[in-house]
Design a protein around this motif. Structure first.
Motif, PDB file in Angstrom:
ATOM      1  N   LYS A 381       0.841  -1.192   0.000  1.00 14.12           N
ATOM      2  CA  LYS A 381       0.000   0.000   0.000  1.00 14.12           C
ATOM      3  C   LYS A 381       0.873   1.238   0.000  1.00 14.12           C
ATOM      4  CE  LYS A 381      -4.083  -1.618   2.370  1.00 14.12           C
ATOM      5  NZ  LYS A 381      -4.654  -1.670   3.701  1.00 14.12           N
ATOM      6  N   ILE A 382       0.514   2.198  -0.814  1.00 14.11           N
ATOM      7  CA  ILE A 382       1.307   3.414  -0.931  1.00 14.11           C
ATOM      8  C   ILE A 382       0.540   4.598  -0.345  1.00 14.11           C
ATOM      9  CG2 ILE A 382       2.282   5.039  -2.605  1.00 14.11           C
ATOM     10  CD1 ILE A 382       3.119   2.663  -4.295  1.00 14.11           C
ATOM     11  N   TYR A 383       1.211   5.343   0.518  1.00 17.08           N
ATOM     12  CA  TYR A 383       0.624   6.540   1.139  1.00 17.08           C
ATOM     13  C   TYR A 383       1.490   7.740   0.813  1.00 17.08           C
ATOM     14  CZ  TYR A 383      -1.659   3.054   4.106  1.00 17.08           C
ATOM     15  OH  TYR A 383      -2.352   1.982   4.571  1.00 17.08           O
ATOM     16  N   PRO A 384       0.976   8.901   0.460  1.00 13.46           N
ATOM     17  CA  PRO A 384      -0.382   9.112  -0.013  1.00 13.46           C
ATOM     18  C   PRO A 384      -0.579   8.450  -1.368  1.00 13.46           C
ATOM     19  CG  PRO A 384       0.727  11.212   0.517  1.00 13.46           C
ATOM     20  CD  PRO A 384       1.762  10.160   0.509  1.00 13.46           C
ATOM     21  N   LYS A 385      -1.832   8.171  -1.644  1.00 15.53           N
ATOM     22  CA  LYS A 385      -2.189   7.358  -2.805  1.00 15.53           C
ATOM     23  C   LYS A 385      -1.714   7.909  -4.141  1.00 15.53           C
ATOM     24  CE  LYS A 385      -5.993   4.321  -1.941  1.00 15.53           C
ATOM     25  NZ  LYS A 385      -7.093   4.437  -1.021  1.00 15.53           N
ATOM     26  N   ARG A 386      -1.580   9.236  -4.236  1.00 18.16           N
ATOM     27  CA  ARG A 386      -1.321   9.788  -5.568  1.00 18.16           C
ATOM     28  C   ARG A 386       0.006   9.331  -6.159  1.00 18.16           C
ATOM     29  NH1 ARG A 386       1.740  14.884  -5.295  1.00 18.16           N
ATOM     30  NH2 ARG A 386       2.049  15.396  -3.111  1.00 18.16           N
ATOM     31  N   TYR A 496      10.720 -10.635   8.223  1.00 20.91           N
ATOM     32  CA  TYR A 496      10.494 -10.381   6.809  1.00 20.91           C
ATOM     33  C   TYR A 496       9.244 -11.112   6.364  1.00 20.91           C
ATOM     34  CZ  TYR A 496      11.384  -9.791   1.835  1.00 20.91           C
ATOM     35  OH  TYR A 496      11.278  -9.444   0.519  1.00 20.91           O
ATOM     36  N   PRO A 497       8.397 -10.513   5.555  1.00 20.21           N
ATOM     37  CA  PRO A 497       8.454  -9.162   4.987  1.00 20.21           C
ATOM     38  C   PRO A 497       8.303  -8.098   6.071  1.00 20.21           C
ATOM     39  CG  PRO A 497       6.759 -10.483   3.883  1.00 20.21           C
ATOM     40  CD  PRO A 497       7.228 -11.253   5.060  1.00 20.21           C
ATOM     41  N   THR A 498       8.864  -6.925   5.811  1.00 29.90           N
ATOM     42  CA  THR A 498       8.799  -5.854   6.791  1.00 29.90           C
ATOM     43  C   THR A 498       7.454  -5.141   6.669  1.00 29.90           C
ATOM     44  OG1 THR A 498       9.668  -4.082   5.408  1.00 29.90           O
ATOM     45  CG2 THR A 498      11.277  -5.571   6.447  1.00 29.90           C
ATOM     46  N   PRO A 527       8.675  -6.843  -0.151  1.00 29.60           N
ATOM     47  CA  PRO A 527       9.600  -6.516   0.941  1.00 29.60           C
ATOM     48  C   PRO A 527       8.943  -5.751   2.089  1.00 29.60           C
ATOM     49  CG  PRO A 527      10.004  -5.110  -0.958  1.00 29.60           C
ATOM     50  CD  PRO A 527       8.978  -6.105  -1.385  1.00 29.60           C
ATOM     51  N   PHE A 528       7.800  -5.123   1.820  1.00 28.46           N
ATOM     52  CA  PHE A 528       7.120  -4.334   2.866  1.00 28.46           C
ATOM     53  C   PHE A 528       5.656  -4.180   2.475  1.00 28.46           C
ATOM     54  CE2 PHE A 528      10.339  -1.881   0.438  1.00 28.46           C
ATOM     55  CZ  PHE A 528       9.532  -1.466  -0.603  1.00 28.46           C
ATOM     56  N   SER A 529       4.792  -3.981   3.468  1.00 32.92           N
ATOM     57  CA  SER A 529       3.364  -3.848   3.137  1.00 32.92           C
ATOM     58  C   SER A 529       2.936  -2.398   2.952  1.00 32.92           C
ATOM     59  CB  SER A 529       2.471  -4.476   4.199  1.00 32.92           C
ATOM     60  OG  SER A 529       3.213  -5.164   5.142  1.00 32.92           O
ATOM     61  N   ASN A 530       3.676  -1.467   3.556  1.00 38.57           N
ATOM     62  CA  ASN A 530       3.313  -0.053   3.403  1.00 38.57           C
ATOM     63  C   ASN A 530       4.513   0.749   2.955  1.00 38.57           C
ATOM     64  OD1 ASN A 530       0.666  -0.407   4.793  1.00 38.57           O
ATOM     65  ND2 ASN A 530       2.013  -0.801   6.542  1.00 38.57           N
TER      66      ASN A 530
END
Length: 877
Positions: A381-386, A496-498, A527-530
RNA sequence: GGGCGAGUAGCUCAGUUGGCGAGAGCGUCUGCCUUACAAGCAGAAGGUCACCCGUUCAAGUCGGGUUUCGCCCA
């Protein structure tokens, strides 16, 4: 512990607490613990120098997340490490040596690299010191370095594995070349600036006619390598000339006129000179049309033997000489001023020279595909979404990654050539190895170990490729390489995953996207969720902070003046969610004042409630119930903000609650209406919530008040505590006090003058006031209060829902009061009309949410009552 | 040329899925050293939410357009 000065002095406590945390091993996780893990990988700082304000912001965010996670019951790991930062470090050390009059060539490769290691040790120490000063909860026991022996093995393994999968190839390509660093640069390491230049119009005689074709160029010196002229096939001016030949001035070679849609007929004359070896655009064109490639330059951007009398001249001197010659020949039609975008080396700012050379590449398309997918399905998930758009755009148009660098500082490419049977100049493997078909070149070996003998001819004269790998080729495996990969270690399994990566958006391609690809390719997992992107720090004028501009303050100076907590908190307060930060030192001062306020609140509680319990009150007063209820909403909001990584909003809410609710109201109230336990209990809750932002002062207060755990970091995050007492009367009382204070201000009354008031209100509220008159008197500055009496003299009137209050003023300015009340009536009437219109609207009645309708109805009634009250008050004047 | 973002108080910014009287900090002004804090306390002033049009019972918030600024890519 009986010293509690009335001014908070960060310098006297910060170092002590950092040592304490280390000693208690609070930053080192236990892989055997059963708690859910929370891992953050630090965006590894370069060993090139000291940390900037940008690092401070970036790392503060991570520290907040780590400490918050620990307080909410996670086993946390914040992985520490540094980046050897290939080209950046090499350039810095080269410059340093040059100042001492030493050239790296004089030292030779091994000695020069040793020199850089010395530099690295020095700056690594500085960086560690800085991170400690900031209070960061990094796990120093697992610290990594991308060029350490252990880490290097992993980097080499990745290269060899990718090669064996057919994803690494050596190919000829036109690349960005820095003639000063003498190295290839990736597209991302090139910066473009617009600069004034000239556009030269040069006439090329058309063979077999008396005519010319004129081309426009910003770089006339490259004409020596021209192998065609290209025009747009639709361009009427040149249609007849296509297929003809021109004579290249100076070199007197004949070259063809070709056509291609790529040519913009509106630029210059619409005719383009094609120099395949020295321009990326021309390179593509030449490949397509099978043109001849003539290299006219040496690696250091001097011209070479293919240029006759220009041999050994540097590119700018050659330009001057060529222009002079063209003028003499009458081939220069005209020269115009022109602003051109100039590509420069990000590190040394030398103009890039595009250059054809043999380089190593990673085939990216296949790696990108699954990486696009995991962002789309929110595994990452990417923050902020844009920023998702930017990510997708780059990934969908991804080009092969040039990973070789002509440097000395870095991981040497694990490719060996046999000096007997292999000619590396011919080592073009991209054609033979397409589609995963593996046909290694004769006498070339790609291996994690240096071979003793040539696999083909058995000679023992094997030598290693001179180049090193791009720095990012080592950092893209950071999240798993640091945890033990490729071994299936406990750490790897556990951490891991972080969870979360925190970084600036400027390295979304260079690093973030590549980590996702590497994670999927080598571990089969993201590698990471956020991914949390934070803004860039700019100065007050909006300029990007940089060393060369000298506009970045040294965080260490700020800590010395304001304290680390003030720096951290002030920075969070001004960091917007989606815009860049405009830094101003004032905000750090705000942070300092905030710390001092908290300090003094603790001091008051220490003075009056030291021996209270730290647990919730067994017999709460109505004020206790009120503050706990306010605190409940705070917890709720803050938990919500944490879930969305809205750290700025959290800083604001905590600021507001601690200062304007807890201090301004609750602590003032309990000076008048005593209470036991609640103040101390709440102070503890507040400092726990503030701890991730301001770790030092909260730990200090925690110990000063003798709370029970060994460290505040071992506490539990506050939970909502149901409130069983009706607190409506406290809210009304607060409102009443505010209104009376307002009247004081309006009539310019002496704060020491005690006033008399007449209050008409419900039985319930007057009973409440009967018991709580001390609070009202104390906070509003009243002496007597009469109930159920009508004023018999001119008064200042306060009309709020359920309460009419009249303040008796000896020398009231009746006109002033009349005016004030009339203005209020006008405003009220307007509001009432608006609401009335809405309430009667059929669509509103049908569509509006019940809750909204209820609220609007209540507002309407309150306004009406208030207006009525004010009308009466005016009549009495 | 393409894309992204922003325009809300003097300044820097908040303002969730449209719905309480549009908020905060700083700055300005008024009055206070009130026994935790003058690094403080109590107040005040200050807004056509860039502009136009639309959707809606209702727009700072949603849609379209205009405009100014910033950034990225070519």
């Amino acid at each position: 512990m009986d010293e509690f000065p009335n001014k908070y002095d960060p310098q006297s406590i910060e170092d002590h607490w950092y040592e304490f945390w280390l000693k208690e091993k609070l930053f080192t996780p236990d892989p055997r613990s059963k708690k859910p893990p929370y891992t953050v990988m630090i965006p590894l700082p370069n060993v090139t120098g000291r940390l900037t304000l940008g690092h401070t912001l970036n790392n503060s965010i991570q520290d907040i997340l780590i400490r918050y996670s620990k307080l909410t019951g996670h086993e946390t790991l914040w992985m520490m490490g540094m980046d050897h930062a290939g080209i950046a470090t090499q350039v810095v050390v080269e410059e340093k040596l040059l100042k001492e009059g030493i050239k790296k060539e004089d030292l030779g490769r091994d000695k020069f690299v040793q020199e850089i290691w010395r530099w690295k040790e020095e700056y690594a120490t500085t960086i560690r010191k800085q991170l400690e000063k900031m209070g960061f909860a990094l796990d120093w026991s697992r610290e990594q370095f991308t060029l350490s022996e252990d880490y290097s093995k992993k980097v080499i393994k990745v290269f060899v594995d990718l090669y064996n999968k057919g994803l690494v190839y050596r190919g000829e390509y036109i690349i960005n070349w820095c003639p000063r660093c003498l190295s290839a640069l990736s597209d991302e390491q090139v910066e473009t600036e617009e600069e004034p230049g000239k556009l030269y119009y040069i006439k090329y005689p058309i063979i077999g006619t008396e005519n010319f074709i004129t081309v426009a160029t910003t770089r006339p010196e490259t004409m020596l390598g021209d192998t065609a002229i290209c025009v747009n096939p639709k361009d009427q001016r040149y249609k007849k000339l296509i297929g003809g030949t021109v004579l290249l001035p100076i070199m007197k070679r004949s070259i063809p006129i070709i056509c291609d849609d790529y040519v913009d007929p509106d630029f210059g004359t619409g005719a383009l000179k094609v120099t395949p070896s020295h321009d990326p655009f021309d390179f593509t064109l030449a490949k397509k049309h099978d043109l001849e490639f003539i290299n006219i330059m040496n690696p250091d951007a001097t011209l070479n033997e293919n240029t006759k009398e220009y041999n050994k001249l540097n590119r700018y001197a050659a330009r001057t000489k060529i222009i002079a010659t063209l003028k003499k020949e009458g081939s220069l039609e005209k020269v115009e001023d022109y602003r051109l975008p100039l590509a420069k080396c990000e590190r040394c700012h030398t103009a890039i020279e595009p250059r054809i050379s043999k380089q190593w590449f990673v085939r990216m398309k296949a790696l990108a595909k699954p990486a696009i997918e995991v962002v789309k399905n929110e595994t990452v998930k990417i923050y902020p979404k844009r920023w998702i758009n930017l990510y997708n755009h780059w990934m969908e148009n991804i080009r092969d990654w040039c990973i070789s660098r002509q440097l000395w500082w870095g991981h040497r490419i694990p490719v060996y050539y046999c000096s007997k049977c292999c000619d590396p100049k011919n080592a073009e493997t991209n054609k033979s190895r397409k589609n995963g078909e593996i046909k290694p070149l004769k006498g070339m070996l790609v291996s994690t170990k240096r071979p003793k003998k040539c696999p083909d001819c058995g000679s023992d004269a094997m030598y290693q490729d001179k180049d090193v790998l791009d720095t990012w080729f080592s950092s893209w495996i950071w999240p798993f390489a640091t945890l033990g990969w490729p071994n299936k270690t406990k750490d790897l399994k556990r951490f891991y995953p972080t969870q979360t990566l925190v970084t600036g958006w400027e390295i979304i391609y260079l690093w973030v996207a590549r980590m996702i690809m590497a994670g999927l390719e080598f571990t089969g997992q993201v590698p990471f969720s956020n991914v949390v992107f934070h803004p860039l720090v700019r100065d007050e004028k909006g300029k990007k902070m940089s060393k060369s501009l000298g506009n970045s303050p040294d965080p260490m100076d700020l800590i010395a003046e304001y304290g680390a907590d003030a720096l951290r908190y002030g920075l969070q307060l001004i960091t917007p969610k989606e815009q860049d930060v405009l830094y101003s030192e004032k905000s750090i001062d705000v942070g300092r004042k905030f710390c001092n306020k908290l300090w003094n609140a603790a001091r008051l509680i220490w003075m009056n409630h030291k021996d209270d319990n730290e647990t919730p009150p067994s017999q709460p007063t109505i004020y206790d119930a009120w503050i706990i209820s306010e605190f409940n909403s705070l917890i709720e909001n803050i938990n919500k903000h944490f879930a969305n990584f809205e750290l700025n909003a959290i800083a604001r809410e905590l600021y507001d609650f601690m200062w304007h609710t807890f201090c301004d109201w609750y602590l003032e109230i309990i000076k008048i209406c005593p209470s036991k336990d609640t103040a101390k209990y709440l102070l503890k809750q507040i400092i726990i919530m503030l701890h991730p932002y301001i770790p030092f002062i909260t730990e200090e207060i925690y110990h000063k008040l003798n709370f029970s755990k060994k460290s505040i970091l071992l506490e539990d995050w506050p939970k909502i505590k149901a409130v069983k007492i009706d607190i409506a009367n406290v809210r009304t009382l607060k409102r009443l006090i505010e209104e009376i204070r307002n009247i004081r201000g309006l009539f310019n009354l002496d704060p020491k003058e005690k006033l008399s008031a007449i209050i008409n209100t419900s039985e319930d509220f007057s009973n409440f006031l009967g018991k709580n008159h001390m609070v009202l008197q104390g906070l509003a500055g009243l002496k007597d209060i009469d109930y159920a009496k009508k004023p018999d003299q001119p008064v200042a009137s306060i009309i709020i829902p359920a309460v009419d209050c009249y303040i008796i003023l000896a020398n009231i300015d009746i006109e002033q009061e009349r005016k004030r009340l009339s203005t209020e009536i006008t405003a009220l009437s307007k509001k009432i009309d608006e609401i009335k219109y809405r309430l009667n609207n059929q669509n509103y009645i049908r569509k509006a949410a019940p809750l909204v309708k209820q609220r609007e109805q209540k507002r309407f009634e309150d306004f009406l009552k208030k207006k009525e009250g004010i009308v009466k008050a005016i009549e009495k004047l």
